[in-house]
Structure formats: structure tokens, C-alpha cells
Design a protein around this motif. Sequence first.
Motif, PDB file in Angstrom:
ATOM      1  N   GLY A 188      34.053 -34.790   9.380  1.00 45.86           N
ATOM      2  CA  GLY A 188      33.803 -36.042   8.807  1.00 45.86           C
ATOM      3  C   GLY A 188      33.933 -35.883   7.347  1.00 45.86           C
ATOM      4  N   ASP A 189      33.131 -36.608   6.733  1.00 40.36           N
ATOM      5  CA  ASP A 189      33.905 -37.034   4.806  1.00 40.36           C
ATOM      6  C   ASP A 189      32.498 -36.220   4.157  1.00 40.36           C
ATOM      7  OD1 ASP A 189      34.046 -37.443   2.307  1.00 40.36           O
ATOM      8  OD2 ASP A 189      32.976 -39.306   2.412  1.00 40.36           O
ATOM      9  N   VAL A 190      32.563 -34.751   4.113  1.00 42.44           N
ATOM     10  CA  VAL A 190      31.234 -34.183   3.743  1.00 42.44           C
ATOM     11  C   VAL A 190      31.425 -34.041   2.315  1.00 42.44           C
ATOM     12  CG1 VAL A 190      31.309 -31.784   3.667  1.00 42.44           C
ATOM     13  CG2 VAL A 190      32.591 -32.892   5.860  1.00 42.44           C
ATOM     14  N   HIS A 191      30.292 -34.223   2.057  1.00 40.85           N
ATOM     15  CA  HIS A 191      29.392 -34.122   1.071  1.00 40.85           C
ATOM     16  C   HIS A 191      29.209 -33.268  -0.073  1.00 40.85           C
ATOM     17  CE1 HIS A 191      27.784 -35.825  -2.433  1.00 40.85           C
ATOM     18  NE2 HIS A 191      26.410 -34.560  -2.631  1.00 40.85           N
ATOM     19  N   GLU A 192      30.105 -33.434  -1.182  1.00 38.44           N
ATOM     20  CA  GLU A 192      29.735 -31.603  -1.613  1.00 38.44           C
ATOM     21  C   GLU A 192      28.937 -31.692  -2.968  1.00 38.44           C
ATOM     22  OE1 GLU A 192      34.407 -30.333  -2.521  1.00 38.44           O
ATOM     23  OE2 GLU A 192      34.010 -29.587  -0.384  1.00 38.44           O
ATOM     24  N   LEU A 193      28.328 -30.265  -3.043  1.00 40.41           N
ATOM     25  CA  LEU A 193      27.633 -30.039  -3.791  1.00 40.41           C
ATOM     26  C   LEU A 193      27.887 -29.020  -4.791  1.00 40.41           C
ATOM     27  CD1 LEU A 193      23.918 -29.062  -2.988  1.00 40.41           C
ATOM     28  CD2 LEU A 193      25.714 -30.317  -0.873  1.00 40.41           C
ATOM     29  N   ARG A 194      26.451 -28.676  -5.780  1.00 41.34           N
ATOM     30  CA  ARG A 194      26.956 -26.877  -6.295  1.00 41.34           C
ATOM     31  C   ARG A 194      25.985 -26.604  -5.279  1.00 41.34           C
ATOM     32  NH1 ARG A 194      24.705 -28.098 -12.098  1.00 41.34           N
ATOM     33  NH2 ARG A 194      23.502 -29.399 -11.132  1.00 41.34           N
ATOM     34  N   LEU A 195      26.327 -24.994  -5.435  1.00 40.20           N
ATOM     35  CA  LEU A 195      25.721 -24.070  -4.383  1.00 40.20           C
ATOM     36  C   LEU A 195      25.668 -22.619  -5.176  1.00 40.20           C
ATOM     37  CD1 LEU A 195      28.651 -24.862  -1.502  1.00 40.20           C
ATOM     38  CD2 LEU A 195      25.969 -25.646  -1.830  1.00 40.20           C
ATOM     39  N   HIS A 196      24.757 -22.703  -4.599  1.00 41.17           N
ATOM     40  CA  HIS A 196      24.291 -20.502  -5.095  1.00 41.17           C
ATOM     41  C   HIS A 196      25.914 -20.161  -4.655  1.00 41.17           C
ATOM     42  CE1 HIS A 196      23.825 -16.622  -3.867  1.00 41.17           C
ATOM     43  NE2 HIS A 196      22.587 -16.355  -4.793  1.00 41.17           N
ATOM     44  N   GLY A 197      26.098 -19.861  -3.119  1.00 42.79           N
ATOM     45  CA  GLY A 197      28.118 -20.000  -2.512  1.00 42.79           C
ATOM     46  C   GLY A 197      28.599 -18.662  -1.814  1.00 42.79           C
ATOM     47  N   ASP A 198      27.048 -17.774  -1.926  1.00 39.93           N
ATOM     48  CA  ASP A 198      26.868 -16.249  -1.595  1.00 39.93           C
ATOM     49  C   ASP A 198      25.914 -15.887  -0.967  1.00 39.93           C
ATOM     50  OD1 ASP A 198      28.131 -13.851  -0.727  1.00 39.93           O
ATOM     51  OD2 ASP A 198      28.183 -12.658  -2.094  1.00 39.93           O
ATOM     52  N   CYS A 199      24.877 -16.532   0.100  1.00 40.19           N
ATOM     53  CA  CYS A 199      23.906 -16.440  -0.285  1.00 40.19           C
ATOM     54  C   CYS A 199      23.609 -16.108   1.589  1.00 40.19           C
ATOM     55  CB  CYS A 199      23.356 -18.114  -0.257  1.00 40.19           C
ATOM     56  SG  CYS A 199      21.207 -18.501   0.447  1.00 40.19           S
ATOM     57  N   HIS A 200      23.218 -14.666   1.257  1.00 38.52           N
ATOM     58  CA  HIS A 200      23.381 -13.378   2.416  1.00 38.52           C
ATOM     59  C   HIS A 200      22.222 -13.086   2.120  1.00 38.52           C
ATOM     60  CE1 HIS A 200      24.661 -10.455   0.183  1.00 38.52           C
ATOM     61  NE2 HIS A 200      25.690 -10.820  -0.338  1.00 38.52           N
ATOM     62  N   PRO A 201      20.934 -12.278   2.719  1.00 42.46           N
ATOM     63  CA  PRO A 201      20.325 -11.895   2.581  1.00 42.46           C
ATOM     64  C   PRO A 201      19.864 -10.752   1.402  1.00 42.46           C
ATOM     65  CG  PRO A 201      20.535 -11.633   4.926  1.00 42.46           C
ATOM     66  CD  PRO A 201      21.836 -12.284   4.463  1.00 42.46           C
ATOM     67  N   GLY A 202      21.328 -10.340   1.227  1.00 44.24           N
ATOM     68  CA  GLY A 202      21.530  -9.250  -0.045  1.00 44.24           C
ATOM     69  C   GLY A 202      21.163 -10.021  -1.089  1.00 44.24           C
ATOM     70  N   ASN A 203      21.059 -11.186  -1.449  1.00 42.39           N
ATOM     71  CA  ASN A 203      21.622 -11.830  -2.571  1.00 42.39           C
ATOM     72  C   ASN A 203      19.645 -12.387  -2.557  1.00 42.39           C
ATOM     73  OD1 ASN A 203      23.928 -10.801  -4.035  1.00 42.39           O
ATOM     74  ND2 ASN A 203      24.477 -13.224  -2.828  1.00 42.39           N
ATOM     75  N   ILE A 204      19.161 -12.150  -1.939  1.00 42.75           N
ATOM     76  CA  ILE A 204      17.646 -12.601  -1.902  1.00 42.75           C
ATOM     77  C   ILE A 204      16.422 -11.344  -1.981  1.00 42.75           C
ATOM     78  CG2 ILE A 204      16.105 -14.083  -0.939  1.00 42.75           C
ATOM     79  CD1 ILE A 204      18.136 -15.330   0.594  1.00 42.75           C
ATOM     80  N   LEU A 205      15.598 -11.217  -3.596  1.00 41.10           N
ATOM     81  CA  LEU A 205      14.370 -10.795  -3.364  1.00 41.10           C
ATOM     82  C   LEU A 205      13.434 -11.133  -2.681  1.00 41.10           C
ATOM     83  CD1 LEU A 205      15.488  -8.766  -6.408  1.00 41.10           C
ATOM     84  CD2 LEU A 205      16.130  -8.347  -4.372  1.00 41.10           C
ATOM     85  N   TRP A 206      13.135 -10.755  -1.343  1.00 46.23           N
ATOM     86  CA  TRP A 206      11.368 -10.759  -0.721  1.00 46.23           C
ATOM     87  C   TRP A 206      10.063 -10.522  -1.256  1.00 46.23           C
ATOM     88  CZ3 TRP A 206      10.655 -15.662   1.464  1.00 46.23           C
ATOM     89  CH2 TRP A 206       9.549 -15.364   2.331  1.00 46.23           C
ATOM     90  N   ARG A 207       9.256 -10.715  -1.931  1.00 47.98           N
ATOM     91  CA  ARG A 207       8.830 -10.189  -2.448  1.00 47.98           C
ATOM     92  C   ARG A 207       6.988 -10.983  -2.870  1.00 47.98           C
ATOM     93  NH1 ARG A 207      10.406  -9.935  -7.285  1.00 47.98           N
ATOM     94  NH2 ARG A 207       9.106 -10.917  -8.852  1.00 47.98           N
ATOM     95  N   GLU A 208       5.833 -10.858  -2.317  1.00 49.61           N
ATOM     96  CA  GLU A 208       4.400 -11.584  -2.975  1.00 49.61           C
ATOM     97  C   GLU A 208       5.353 -12.620  -1.679  1.00 49.61           C
ATOM     98  OE1 GLU A 208       3.717 -11.310  -6.607  1.00 49.61           O
ATOM     99  OE2 GLU A 208       3.110  -9.309  -6.480  1.00 49.61           O
ATOM    100  N   HIS A 209       5.377 -12.401  -0.440  1.00 45.70           N
ATOM    101  CA  HIS A 209       5.650 -13.997   0.314  1.00 45.70           C
ATOM    102  C   HIS A 209       6.830 -15.087  -0.260  1.00 45.70           C
ATOM    103  CE1 HIS A 209       2.550 -12.566   2.895  1.00 45.70           C
ATOM    104  NE2 HIS A 209       1.729 -12.059   1.896  1.00 45.70           N
ATOM    105  N   GLN A 210       7.788 -14.640  -1.691  1.00 46.61           N
ATOM    106  CA  GLN A 210       7.948 -15.598  -1.930  1.00 46.61           C
ATOM    107  C   GLN A 210       9.496 -14.930  -2.445  1.00 46.61           C
ATOM    108  OE1 GLN A 210       7.245 -18.487  -3.148  1.00 46.61           O
ATOM    109  NE2 GLN A 210       5.348 -18.337  -2.663  1.00 46.61           N
ATOM    110  N   ALA A 211      10.533 -16.132  -1.869  1.00 47.83           N
ATOM    111  CA  ALA A 211      11.884 -15.705  -1.994  1.00 47.83           C
ATOM    112  C   ALA A 211      12.100 -15.727  -3.274  1.00 47.83           C
ATOM    113  CB  ALA A 211      12.737 -16.395  -1.274  1.00 47.83           C
TER     114      ALA A 211
END
Length: 329
Positions: A195-218
Motif C-alpha cells: 500500500g501507501d508506505v510511509h517513508e522516514l529517515r533511516l539508519h539505512g544499513d542496520c545490520h549486526p556489524g553496525n551495532i556495538l553491544w556493550r554492557e547490555h546496551q546497543a
Amino acid sequence: MTDAPSDTPYADLGPDRILDAVESLGLASDGRVLSLNSYENRVYRIGIEGGPPLVAKFYRPGRWTDAAIAEEHAFSAELLAADLSVVAPIVHQGRTLHPFEGHRFALFPLRGGHAPELGDRAVLTHLGRVLGRMHAVGDGARFEHRGRIGIESHAEAPVDFLLEGHWIPPELEDNFATLADALVDAMDDAWARAGDVHELRLHGDCHPGNILWREHQAHFVDLDDCLSGPAVQDLWMLAGRREDSAAPLRWLLEGYEQFRRFDRRELHLVEVMRTLRLLHYNAWIARRWHDPAFPAAFPWFEAPRHWESVITQMQEQLAALHEPPPDPT
């Protein structure tokens, strides 16, 4: 995006010039330069006298305009101001993007961590909460100078580039072209179902390599590919393989919808996004083949076996696009 690179965009970027660039800002390095894993740009850990190391990111010449990079940096700053943990560029001498002898670079704080455990419900629920908050910020304004993810930009243009550049082995070219046409038609149909998909500003490349997990936080890094598009683009890569994605998507959305409603019609786009990434990724490597780092990093790219594998993946995606979307209920 200008995307008009020279044949060797980083040929003159040796250790001395890297340090000269950093020291041109009045910082005193201790002479240590460590190259970090990056192909699109060049990224280095720089030792600083009397202080913690910094990360210097040299943007690929010709890829983004200064205005587009400024939007990336401003978006990072917005997210940081909203108390979201993103690694944003450092403001130095009143600016975040610095010119130096034909290059443009930014400095970032060095952050540690490891990829999140995507099989863990608590982790995925946490990631969903963070993305819900991130998208709430992202929906508050619009990009003017950055692109959007879509079938034309991430499928049709990449396919044309690969075919016109004769990257596909001759014996596979017709099969590739026929499958690409069928995929575009199937993706158009899936987008229509969404349908009429709503667009917004995104991270765009949100794969696990672009997330650092430390002390139970992303902690989210590398907004270099931030763009406009549907929210699902930042979710599907965290849900794992297609056949196993229902439960991970459910856990992500449990967290996400604590802060922002998710339109379930966008689940029709999960396989569209997976297909776009497949086609765009291969064209990206081909577009960058003039950069000596790419043949060294992807020596298999020109082999017929690789393109046979790509065609197999295209066939699998064509079948997936005709299946019902994942059901996270």
C-alpha cells in the motif's frame, strides 16, 4: 549522490597524510595509525597525545556532496540529543566535516563492543525499542540531499550497470537479465500489496556489524548509508534467515511498538528489501572495482561460480516474493 570517483581515490592517502590531516585541526597525534575495516570509505584509529584515540573517517571522493554528509552528521546529532547511543562525529572548530588536500574527513570517538546476539529475545526486544525511538526522531523531519531506497535505485539501476558493463559471464547473461526483470515485476507487486508506505529517515544499513553491544546496551555506528524509506528497512536484517524470521520479528516489534506503531503491511516488503540488497551489493562491488582495495577484498567477484550463486539467490528470492509475508503474531 555524485558517484564520479577517480581510478584510485585513496592513492595519496598514506600514513603521513592521514596524520597531517588530523594535526591540521590543531590536534597532536602520537604517530600511531591503525587501519580499520572499511571499503567504501577509509577509516583509521589515530593515537592522540595525552588523550584517548580517535577515529578518522575519510569520505570516498565523489560519493556524497558536502550537503548530504552534513545531513548525515545532523541526523546523528539529533539522535544523540534524543539520548540514543549513536557514534556521532565530533564537532571541532565549529564543524564536523573537514577538508584537507582534496579529501574530506570527520573525527569520531572510539567505541568498543561486539555484535549483538540476535538469537536472544531480550536483545532483540531492546534493539526494537532503540529502533522505535530512532524512527520517532527520524520521522520528525525529512532528508533533502540524501537518497531513498526503492526498486529503481536499488534494483533497476544496479542491474543495468551490471549488464551494460558486461560483469555477468556471457553464458549467464540472458538468465540473469530474465530473472532480474521477473524480480522487478514481483517487487512492484509486493510494494503494491504493502500500500501507501510511509517513508522516514533511516539508519539505512542496520545490520549486526553496525551495532556495538556493550554492557547490555546497543550502540549504533556508521550512518554513512542513512536514507529515506520504510521502517522495515531497519528491521529485516536483524531478523535473520527468511525461514526463521517470524519469532525474531515478533520480538523486535514487541520493543519497537513501545515507542512507535509499526504498519504490518510493511512486512510485504521484507523480501523486497532482501532482493534489493542482493542486487545493489553486487553492483556496488562492480562500481568500486577501480579501487585496488576491492579486487583484493573480493577476489571471487569475477568468477563464474560467484555469478552462478547470485542467480541461484535470485531464483530463491523470486520464489520468496510470491510467498505470504512473515507472520510475527
